[in-house]
Design an enzyme around this catalytic site. Sequence first.
Site, PDB file in Angstrom:
ATOM      1  N   ASN A 207      -5.587  14.181  -7.357  1.00  0.00           N
ATOM      2  CA  ASN A 207      -6.738  13.282  -7.398  1.00  0.00           C
ATOM      3  C   ASN A 207      -8.026  14.099  -7.524  1.00  0.00           C
ATOM      4  OD1 ASN A 207      -7.826  13.867  -4.633  1.00  0.00           O
ATOM      5  ND2 ASN A 207      -5.743  13.193  -4.120  1.00  0.00           N
ATOM      6  N   LYS A 286      10.706  22.293 -17.363  1.00  0.00           N
ATOM      7  CA  LYS A 286       9.648  21.457 -17.939  1.00  0.00           C
ATOM      8  C   LYS A 286      10.274  20.249 -18.637  1.00  0.00           C
ATOM      9  CE  LYS A 286       5.911  21.588 -21.265  1.00  0.00           C
ATOM     10  NZ  LYS A 286       5.607  22.104 -22.568  1.00  0.00           N
ATOM     11  N   PRO A 302       4.557  12.223   3.611  1.00  0.00           N
ATOM     12  CA  PRO A 302       4.318  12.051   5.043  1.00  0.00           C
ATOM     13  C   PRO A 302       2.846  11.768   5.326  1.00  0.00           C
ATOM     14  CG  PRO A 302       4.737  14.361   4.513  1.00  0.00           C
ATOM     15  CD  PRO A 302       4.983  13.583   3.265  1.00  0.00           C
ATOM     16  N   ASP A 303       2.581  10.897   6.286  1.00  0.00           N
ATOM     17  CA  ASP A 303       1.195  10.591   6.668  1.00  0.00           C
ATOM     18  C   ASP A 303       0.775  11.557   7.778  1.00  0.00           C
ATOM     19  OD1 ASP A 303      -1.181   9.504   7.798  1.00  0.00           O
ATOM     20  OD2 ASP A 303      -0.722   7.620   6.772  1.00  0.00           O
ATOM     21  N   ILE A 304      -0.072  12.503   7.413  1.00  0.00           N
ATOM     22  CA  ILE A 304      -0.447  13.590   8.329  1.00  0.00           C
ATOM     23  C   ILE A 304      -1.267  13.066   9.502  1.00  0.00           C
ATOM     24  CG2 ILE A 304      -1.702  15.786   8.451  1.00  0.00           C
ATOM     25  CD1 ILE A 304      -1.135  15.891   5.306  1.00  0.00           C
ATOM     26  N   PHE A 320     -10.678   9.343   7.525  1.00  0.00           N
ATOM     27  CA  PHE A 320     -11.595   8.895   6.489  1.00  0.00           C
ATOM     28  C   PHE A 320     -10.917   7.731   5.777  1.00  0.00           C
ATOM     29  CE2 PHE A 320     -15.443  11.430   5.383  1.00  0.00           C
ATOM     30  CZ  PHE A 320     -15.477  12.168   6.555  1.00  0.00           C
ATOM     31  N   LYS A 334      -7.297   0.630   9.220  1.00  0.00           N
ATOM     32  CA  LYS A 334      -6.840   2.023   9.394  1.00  0.00           C
ATOM     33  C   LYS A 334      -7.088   2.482  10.822  1.00  0.00           C
ATOM     34  CE  LYS A 334      -6.992   3.164   4.544  1.00  0.00           C
ATOM     35  NZ  LYS A 334      -7.743   3.484   3.369  1.00  0.00           N
TER      36      LYS A 334
HETATM   37  O1  PMT Z   1     -13.419  16.090  -1.390  1.00  0.00           O
HETATM   38  P1  PMT Z   1     -14.687  15.432  -1.900  1.00  0.00           P
HETATM   39  O2  PMT Z   1     -14.832  15.550  -3.388  1.00  0.00           O
HETATM   40  O3  PMT Z   1     -15.909  15.919  -1.157  1.00  0.00           O
HETATM   41  O4  PMT Z   1     -14.564  13.881  -1.600  1.00  0.00           O
HETATM   42  C1  PMT Z   1     -14.537  13.410  -0.294  1.00  0.00           C
HETATM   43  C2  PMT Z   1     -13.530  12.266  -0.110  1.00  0.00           C
HETATM   44  C3  PMT Z   1     -13.975  11.066  -0.918  1.00  0.00           C
HETATM   45  C4  PMT Z   1     -12.132  12.710  -0.545  1.00  0.00           C
HETATM   46  C5  PMT Z   1     -13.520  11.955   1.429  1.00  0.00           C
HETATM   47  O5  PMT Z   1     -14.780  11.536   1.827  1.00  0.00           O
HETATM   48  C6  PMT Z   1     -12.491  10.886   1.775  1.00  0.00           C
HETATM   49  O6  PMT Z   1     -12.704   9.702   1.660  1.00  0.00           O
HETATM   50  N1  PMT Z   1     -11.300  11.333   2.222  1.00  0.00           N
HETATM   51  C7  PMT Z   1     -10.138  10.483   2.509  1.00  0.00           C
HETATM   52  C8  PMT Z   1      -9.391  10.210   1.245  1.00  0.00           C
HETATM   53  C9  PMT Z   1      -8.144   9.356   1.484  1.00  0.00           C
HETATM   54  O7  PMT Z   1      -7.080   9.792   1.192  1.00  0.00           O
HETATM   55  O8  PMT Z   1      -8.370   8.221   2.094  1.00  0.00           O
HETATM   56  P2  PMT Z   1      -7.193   7.120   2.461  1.00  0.00           P
HETATM   57  O9  PMT Z   1      -7.985   5.895   2.791  1.00  0.00           O
HETATM   58  O10 PMT Z   1      -6.201   7.052   1.371  1.00  0.00           O
HETATM   59  O11 PMT Z   1      -6.504   7.739   3.724  1.00  0.00           O
HETATM   60  C10 PMT Z   1      -6.859   7.397   5.069  1.00  0.00           C
HETATM   61  C11 PMT Z   1      -6.805   8.601   5.958  1.00  0.00           C
HETATM   62  O12 PMT Z   1      -5.440   9.049   6.128  1.00  0.00           O
HETATM   63  C12 PMT Z   1      -7.561   9.802   5.476  1.00  0.00           C
HETATM   64  O13 PMT Z   1      -8.178  10.383   6.604  1.00  0.00           O
HETATM   65  C13 PMT Z   1      -6.494  10.720   4.900  1.00  0.00           C
HETATM   66  O14 PMT Z   1      -6.864  12.104   5.030  1.00  0.00           O
HETATM   67  C14 PMT Z   1      -5.313  10.407   5.785  1.00  0.00           C
HETATM   68  N2  PMT Z   1      -4.006  10.558   5.132  1.00  0.00           N
HETATM   69  C15 PMT Z   1      -3.671   9.757   4.073  1.00  0.00           C
HETATM   70  C16 PMT Z   1      -2.410   9.878   3.517  1.00  0.00           C
HETATM   71  C17 PMT Z   1      -1.502  10.822   4.019  1.00  0.00           C
HETATM   72  N3  PMT Z   1      -0.297  10.962   3.483  1.00  0.00           N
HETATM   73  N4  PMT Z   1      -1.870  11.606   5.039  1.00  0.00           N
HETATM   74  C18 PMT Z   1      -3.096  11.494   5.605  1.00  0.00           C
HETATM   75  O15 PMT Z   1      -3.432  12.249   6.536  1.00  0.00           O
END
Ligand code: PMT
Length: 400
Positions: A207, A286, A302-304, A320, A334
């Site tokens: 992404n 490939k 996995p969701d960290i 976030f 969330k």
């Molecule tokens: O990196 P930049 O270019 O500065 O951009 C910043 C950002 C937009 C990436 C940042 O501000 C942001 O929004 N980060 C979270 C992105 C995200 O994956 O959001 P989510 O809504 O999909 O996930 C929710 C939360 O679960 C997040 O804290 C994510 O880190 C966490 N997560 C999600 C999936 C996963 N498998 N493991 C996780 O830990």
Amino acid sequence: MNFPFKNILLGITGSIAAYKSIELIRRLREQGATVKVVLTCAGAAFVTPLTLQAVAGGKVYQDLLNADNELQFSHLDLARWAEVILIAPASADFLAKLSHGMADDLLSTVCLASDAPLKVAPAMNQQMWAAAATQANIALLRQRGAQFLGPAQGVQACGETGLGRLLEPADIVAQLQSSTGLLAHLHIMVTAGATREAIDPVRFISNRSSGRMGFAIAQAAQQWGARVTLVSGVVALPTPFGVQRLDCISAQDMHNTVQQHIAGVAVFIATAAVADYRPATQATEKIKKNTAMLTLTLERSPDILAMVARLQPKPFCVGFAAETQNLRDHALQKLHNKNLDMVAANWVNQADIGFDSLNNALQVFWRGGEQILPKTDKLTLARQLLTLVKQRYGCATGTR
Ligand code: PMT
């Protein structure tokens, strides 16, 4: 932020890096500190008392057994006057002297006679730094409460490369600033950047996360005194000064790295854009383009953040939320579904904020409260978010 020390006793010992102490004195005085300089005999071989006197704006102290000095401002007066003793540069020889409690010159005597915190910025050849004797002296000094600022890695005056360079004066000042900062002694882990999920040896799903938001949080937290572990996906950013960085590629890597290093972390901040789905299988060769359509089967990665929030005891967890619609509802979901302490939500369908931009804007939610942090650069925003985190963390632990 106000500089935490007004009366700084600067010890300068024998190292080629002593020339940097001139710049260091200037920078400390810019912060409003008074600097009294104690110069060892070996230090005086590299930088003159006259130069130091001119930049420090006062007498440079050199001799222990000097009747006139002892009458005017004795070694005990110096020891009592100091709010902090900073040895920069600290040579291997001086560290050895300090660790053995010797008092055969003015600087070592003042160190022994003072109860001020001791900050040591070493400078020496990389082999001397690595020597077992030096490392044993350092361990002993640390055990007694001395705080080490550096050394830095890089090319040395002797032409060798390695650990042993004196930190740059600006970094020493920043370290002094952070040693009593808002987040002092807190261990914070931040995830940042994008993960890459391999399809075959050359292709991946990822992404647009640049890592800037997470790196800004790591930098701000370090500057406010936190011990910071930054778990980074694939980014093109330099490591913020003083931060421990662990690099990962896939969501699984990041999950394993976080799991390995989470013990003792007080605050976990998940800014990483972790791939929610990954290819269920990875082709070992490939993939050839010999079909009109290609279907990839994806599975959940996995969701960290959820894994960390399930730990017992769990760190204070800040997630976030990257949203393109219904930001408030999705962020609150969330917060509750993942059992978080705080969620910082941002729009990720606007060109000038969110992914891969210099600025961002956040709407922060916690149980029973919320706050809007309007659009600004990511470092400023990181500081505003950390101020909120510190307040809420204090409420959660009763330490505010
Ligand atoms: O990196 P930049 O270019 O500065 O951009 C910043 C950002 C937009 C990436 C940042 O501000 C942001 O929004 N980060 C979270 C992105 C995200 O994956 O959001 P989510 O809504 O999909 O996930 C929710 C939360 O679960 C997040 O804290 C994510 O880190 C966490 N997560 C999600 C999936 C996963 N498998 N493991 C996780 O830990």
